[in-house]
Structures are given as C-alpha cells and as structure tokens.
Scaffold this active site. Structure first.
Site, PDB file in Angstrom:
ATOM      1  N   ARG A  67       7.432  -4.989   7.190  1.00 56.69           N
ATOM      2  CA  ARG A  67       6.252  -5.214   8.027  1.00 56.69           C
ATOM      3  C   ARG A  67       5.221  -4.116   7.794  1.00 56.69           C
ATOM      4  O   ARG A  67       5.556  -3.009   7.364  1.00 56.69           O
ATOM      5  CB  ARG A  67       6.620  -5.266   9.497  1.00 56.69           C
ATOM      6  N   VAL A  68       3.988  -4.447   8.069  1.00 55.32           N
ATOM      7  CA  VAL A  68       2.899  -3.480   8.106  1.00 55.32           C
ATOM      8  C   VAL A  68       2.160  -3.680   9.419  1.00 55.32           C
ATOM      9  O   VAL A  68       2.283  -4.726  10.065  1.00 55.32           O
ATOM     10  CB  VAL A  68       1.938  -3.633   6.900  1.00 55.32           C
ATOM     11  N   SER A  69       1.374  -2.699   9.795  1.00 54.95           N
ATOM     12  CA  SER A  69       0.715  -2.746  11.097  1.00 54.95           C
ATOM     13  C   SER A  69      -0.652  -3.424  11.056  1.00 54.95           C
ATOM     14  O   SER A  69      -1.088  -3.985  12.054  1.00 54.95           O
ATOM     15  CB  SER A  69       0.544  -1.329  11.645  1.00 54.95           C
ATOM     16  N   THR A  70      -1.320  -3.346   9.912  1.00 56.63           N
ATOM     17  CA  THR A  70      -2.678  -3.887   9.854  1.00 56.63           C
ATOM     18  C   THR A  70      -2.871  -4.791   8.651  1.00 56.63           C
ATOM     19  O   THR A  70      -2.128  -4.736   7.675  1.00 56.63           O
ATOM     20  CB  THR A  70      -3.708  -2.743   9.763  1.00 56.63           C
ATOM     21  N   GLN A  73      -3.517  -2.762   5.479  1.00 56.16           N
ATOM     22  CA  GLN A  73      -2.314  -2.297   4.794  1.00 56.16           C
ATOM     23  C   GLN A  73      -1.713  -3.410   3.941  1.00 56.16           C
ATOM     24  O   GLN A  73      -1.257  -3.174   2.831  1.00 56.16           O
ATOM     25  CB  GLN A  73      -1.270  -1.815   5.807  1.00 56.16           C
TER      26      GLN A  73
END
Length: 102
Positions: A67-70, A73
């Site tokens: 996963r990434v936050s944004t 990204q």
C-alpha cells in the site's frame, strides 16, 4: 566441537525475530545456552535441526500486502517497487506467494 552462535545470528538463520527466539527458549522449543554475562548462545546443530523440521512440516504459503498513502506515491512508482521488493524477499526465503493484495 559444537559451534555456538549469537542470538542475532540464530535470528537471521531462522528468519524470526530475537523476541521470538526468547519466547522459544522460555517454552523449550529451542534452548539457549547462557554465557557468564547472561547472553544467549545457540548450538548451530540445533538451529539446523529445527530448520529441517520446519521445512518438512510446514507449507510456506504467504500473502503479500502492499500500500501507499497517496496517489502521488502510486504515480511515482512506489507501489510497484514495494511489490517487487516483497516478491524478491519471499523468493529468497522460498515462500510460496498465494496472493498479492494491493
């Protein structure tokens, strides 16, 4: 002579944390020998025996979660790099990747 190794080396060889090794020592699964200073040392032969048992008795199936936050990204390739690093890690340790969650 039976070689003794440090807890960090045993941790690396078994692929578990030092905390796990301490728990196993307390439970009797893998007994440590104590130095005069109280440090844990493990017999290399005991480590090798445990590795043989683990490899014979367990399936090494894993799921990968990335996963990434944004969105930025994700667009810059962080998600794909993370996925590839996790796949490489699993391949090095001969884990069978069942599914990748993204």
């Amino acid at each position: 002579m039976n070689e003794l190794i440090s807890i960090s080396e045993a941790s690396r060889l078994l692929g578990v944390t030092i905390k796990t090794l301490k728990i196993w020592d307390n439970e009797g699964k893998l007994k440590a020998h104590r130095t005069l200073g109280g440090h844990r040392r493990y017999r290399l032969s005991d480590i090798e025996k445990l590795l043989e048992i683990e490899n014979q008795n367990t399936e090494r199936n894993v799921f990968i979660y990335c996963r990434v936050s944004t969105k930025k990204q994700q667009q810059s390739g962080n998600l794909e790099r993370q996925k590839q690093r996790l796949i490489d890690y699993c391949n090095e340790r001969q884990y069978n990747v069942v599914h990748i969650f993204i």
